[in-house]
Scaffold this active site. Structure first.
Site, PDB file in Angstrom:
ATOM      1  N   CYS A  68       0.876  -1.034  -0.104  1.00  0.00           N
ATOM      2  CA  CYS A  68       0.097   0.013  -0.089  1.00  0.00           C
ATOM      3  C   CYS A  68       0.957   1.075  -0.130  1.00  0.00           C
ATOM      4  CB  CYS A  68      -0.784   0.006   1.428  1.00  0.00           C
ATOM      5  SG  CYS A  68      -2.099   1.288   1.357  1.00  0.00           S
TER       6      CYS A  68
ATOM      7  N   HIS B 221       3.288   7.325   8.321  1.00  0.00           N
ATOM      8  CA  HIS B 221       2.585   6.916   7.139  1.00  0.00           C
ATOM      9  C   HIS B 221       1.291   7.837   6.944  1.00  0.00           C
ATOM     10  CE1 HIS B 221      -0.322   4.528   8.869  1.00  0.00           C
ATOM     11  NE2 HIS B 221      -0.885   3.873   7.589  1.00  0.00           N
TER      12      HIS B 221
ATOM     13  N   SER C 124      -2.864  17.178   3.665  1.00  0.00           N
ATOM     14  CA  SER C 124      -1.858  15.955   3.830  1.00  0.00           C
ATOM     15  C   SER C 124      -0.485  16.605   3.588  1.00  0.00           C
ATOM     16  CB  SER C 124      -1.962  15.337   2.305  1.00  0.00           C
ATOM     17  OG  SER C 124      -3.205  14.637   2.354  1.00  0.00           O
TER      18      SER C 124
ATOM     19  N   LEU D 165      -8.223   8.856  -4.675  1.00  0.00           N
ATOM     20  CA  LEU D 165      -7.398   9.756  -5.431  1.00  0.00           C
ATOM     21  C   LEU D 165      -7.884  11.099  -5.012  1.00  0.00           C
ATOM     22  CD1 LEU D 165      -6.916   8.803  -9.177  1.00  0.00           C
ATOM     23  CD2 LEU D 165      -7.120  11.255  -8.417  1.00  0.00           C
ATOM     24  N   GLU D 166      -6.988  11.932  -4.979  1.00  0.00           N
ATOM     25  CA  GLU D 166      -7.174  13.386  -4.530  1.00  0.00           C
ATOM     26  C   GLU D 166      -6.815  14.277  -5.475  1.00  0.00           C
ATOM     27  OE1 GLU D 166      -7.264  14.312  -0.304  1.00  0.00           O
ATOM     28  OE2 GLU D 166      -5.668  15.704  -0.835  1.00  0.00           O
TER      29      GLU D 166
ATOM     30  N   HIS E 211       4.391   1.815   1.950  1.00  0.00           N
ATOM     31  CA  HIS E 211       4.201   2.058   3.309  1.00  0.00           C
ATOM     32  C   HIS E 211       3.684   0.478   4.290  1.00  0.00           C
ATOM     33  CE1 HIS E 211       0.374   4.713   2.725  1.00  0.00           C
ATOM     34  NE2 HIS E 211      -0.111   3.487   2.913  1.00  0.00           N
TER      35      HIS E 211
ATOM     36  N   ASN F 112      -9.939   3.028   2.970  1.00  0.00           N
ATOM     37  CA  ASN F 112      -9.341   4.325   2.905  1.00  0.00           C
ATOM     38  C   ASN F 112      -8.457   4.812   1.870  1.00  0.00           C
ATOM     39  OD1 ASN F 112      -7.357   2.584   3.187  1.00  0.00           O
ATOM     40  ND2 ASN F 112      -6.394   3.479   4.979  1.00  0.00           N
TER      41      ASN F 112
ATOM     42  N   PRO G  35      -0.689  11.191   3.847  1.00  0.00           N
ATOM     43  CA  PRO G  35      -1.941  11.490   3.400  1.00  0.00           C
ATOM     44  C   PRO G  35      -2.883  11.685   4.761  1.00  0.00           C
ATOM     45  CG  PRO G  35      -1.702   9.335   2.817  1.00  0.00           C
ATOM     46  CD  PRO G  35      -0.217   9.773   3.051  1.00  0.00           C
TER      47      PRO G  35
END
Lengths: 142, 459
Positions: free
Chosen positions: B77, B382, B363, B184-185, B307, B181, B356
């Site tokens: 991830c 992380h 973030s 895409l931002e 992470h 969780n 994030p």
């Protein structure tokens, strides 16, 4: 809610979710656990029966068998995209089981999918006998 | 305990950390054979299966073990940060359209399937080559690879050691975000704390950015699941005494340990390829929604970090160089300036670290530091970590429209299911600022910039 009427309860668990499952027999316990898993995934009242599958599983002990059973159902949901809502356990002993499962292919227009279950964990896993009934706990990684 | 457990946290954080039983988990990890120096936990430590999330543990290659629980279910991830040539005012008028285009281009949600359908042979190429496979097949460019941890591919991934089930779960999931969780931002640079580092990373105020947070999807979940079973047997075979069954592991130099490492590397590469494909579709969506050429948008990869991973790395232990297997479970590599593993362009400031936060706040971009090299095997935090369970978050969202609340703050959110938005509401997470500030205070990374969201897609 009495044990007799309650098949399972969702329990809070940090970032994930768990189930406390009840059954009058071990077979019923396994059936209710399967129903509990799919109730985390979707609204089971919207699922019809058009597909039937037969499953046979073997494992090292009953608790591991419960994890394997739920993992297999989740695997079938994720890969074959079938939502299951009826579970009939035919044979069950400490290390093996067979069952028929019914459901229908995933249809996003009718099935709202709540969450993805990444895995069925061994954390805080138990199956115990309480007088004449059975209780189990399973935590899912979401 | 073979070594001490060391938790990086402020006094204020410790109460919540204690309530979570996470310190006990950090102590449990300290019992594992061959652990070197400390069982470490970052400020975002919280309860995980066996190992705490936010945990870092390094093991001696001869005496030590490797554990799937020390990596997690979602192998590799990770987070990619992309930066554009656009400024915030250019994007705000079209943000609804952009979020919609992203939602159409990048499959999200449960068991989401991408446009890519892999057969076993092609999937095995992905497992061997990672992000490079994606670039070879037209998803992104060679220059992306330079800015990914490990250049988007770890060596010695052996696809013969993954199950058919894992292959089946991964087959249709390349190029998908998944649920939970992951997100895409689209955001913008809202604050700069370190001008020089920001300049070196090519970040400036109001610049529009993209964060992609996802992992190896069902493929990685299945690899973890498969090897937990293998490790449960290995614990008995090698007579490893464990305080918690979920720490199940095998010696690094045993067949079981080597096999897990090779299978895990396949999942690492799957995740690298996954984010590379998503990055490419993100560029397409920007072009479509904004009606501008790729060269004008200029969405380049700033960096990508993993992470959830175990890696063989060389660190200084008691003044000597030593090769160790570093497990980072919810922790990010944070190598200091000068490290050869960092892209040449960033080597003078340190490795970018991408942290994030939640949907509504912010973030952070950090860089690694010497303190991390000395104390944490080159690792830092992380993310924010959850403050509420999903059930509690849903209760808190009852009677509210979280999407409308966010819209009122200028943040457009689109998700496959309303329940996901409810479960992921901003207050369900801790404030990530306290986490990154603690890492800075401890000297294990340095703040460079803060990013704030404009729009987000979720599972």
């Amino acid at each position: 809610m009495s044990i007799k009427t309650c098949k399972f309860q969702q329990i809070e668990h940090t970032a994930d979710v768990g189930l406390k499952i009840f059954g009058a027999s071990q077979k019923e316990l396994f059936q209710n656990a399967a129903e509990g898993l799919f109730s985390i995934i979707t609204n089971l009242s919207k699922v019809r029966n058009s597909v039937t599958r037969e499953l046979s599983l073997t494992s090292t002990d009953t608790e591991a068998l419960l994890v394997d059973w739920l993992s297999e159902l989740n695997f079938l949901f994720l890969t074959d995209r079938i939502v299951f809502n009826e579970f009939k356990v035919h044979e069950l002993n400490d290390t093996s089981m067979s069952a028929s499962i019914c459901g229908e292919p995933l249809n996003f227009s009718r099935h709202e999918i709540y969450t993805e279950v990444k895995a069925v964990t061994y954390h805080a896993l138990y199956i115990k006998r309480i007088q004449t009934t059975f209780e189990a706990q399973v935590i899912f990684d979401l | 305990m073979r070594v001490p457990a060391r938790i990086y946290a402020t006094q204020d954080m410790m109460e919540a950390i204690r309530n979570d039983n996470a310190p006990q988990q950090a102590m449990n990890v300290a019992h594992l054979p061959g652990i070197v120096k400390y069982s470490l936990a970052m400020p975002d430590i919280h309860w995980g299966y066996g190992f705490p999330i936010g945990g870092v543990a390094a093991f001696d290659l001869d005496e030590g073990v490797i554990s799937p629980g020390g990596v997690g279910y979602d192998i590799n991830c990770g987070v990619r940060l992309m930066a554009s040539k656009l400024k915030r005012p250019e994007v705000i008028p079209r943000i609804e359209k952009l979020v919609q285009a992203l939602f159409q281009s990048v499959p999200t949600g449960v068991g989401s399937r991408g446009d890519l359908r892999l057969n076993d042979q092609v999937e095995k190429q992905v497992l061997g080559n990672g992000a490079a496979w994606a670039v070879e097949h037209g998803y992104g460019t060679e220059s992306d690879l330079e800015y990914i941890e490990e250049n988007g591919c770890v060596q010695a991934a052996d696809s013969n050691l993954v199950s058919q089930k894992a292959l089946e779960r991964g087959r249709s999931q390349l190029g998908t975000l998944g649920s939970g969780n992951h997100f895409l931002e689209v955001g913008y640079v809202a604050e700069i704390y370190d001008k020089k580092a920001a300049q070196v990373l090519g970040l400036e105020m109001d610049q529009v950015t993209v964060i992609i947070h996802c992992g190896s999807r069902g493929f990685g979940h299945q690899v973890c699941d498969d090897y937990l079973r293998v490790m449960n047997c290995a614990v008995e075979k090698y007579n490893i005494g464990l305080p918690d069954r979920q720490l199940c592991c095998a010696p690094l130099n045993s067949p079981e340990g080597r096999h897990y490492l090779s299978a895990m590397r396949c999942a690492v590469n799957f995740a690298f390829a996954n984010r590379q494909v998503i990055a490419s579709w993100t560029r397409d969506a920007f072009e479509k929604a904004l009606g501008r050429e790729a060269s004008e948008i200029g969405l380049r990869t700033v960096y990508e970090v993993a992470h959830n991973i175990a890696k063989i790395e060389e660190h200084i232990v008691d003044s000597h160089k030593m090769k160790v297997c570093v497990h980072r479970k919810g922790a990010t590599r944070a190598f200091a300036a000068g490290s050869q593993e960092i892209p040449a362009a960033y080597r003078e400031v340190g490795q970018p670290v991408l942290i994030p936060g939640d949907m509504g706040r912010y973030s952070y971009v950090l860089v690694g530091s010497e303190g991390a090299m000395l104390n944490t095997f080159g690792s830092t935090c992380h993310g924010a970590g959850r403050a509420m369970s999903r059930v509690k978050a849903r209760k808190s969202a009852r009677g509210r429209s979280i999407a409308s609340e966010l819209r009122a703050q200028g943040i457009v959110v689109q998700a496959s299911s309303r329940r996901t938005i409810d479960e992921e509401l901003p207050e369900a997470y801790k404030d990530v600022t306290s986490v990154v500030d603690t890492c800075q205070l401890a000297g294990i990374s340095k703040k460079v910039a803060q990013l704030r969201p404009l729009g987000c897609i979720k599972g």
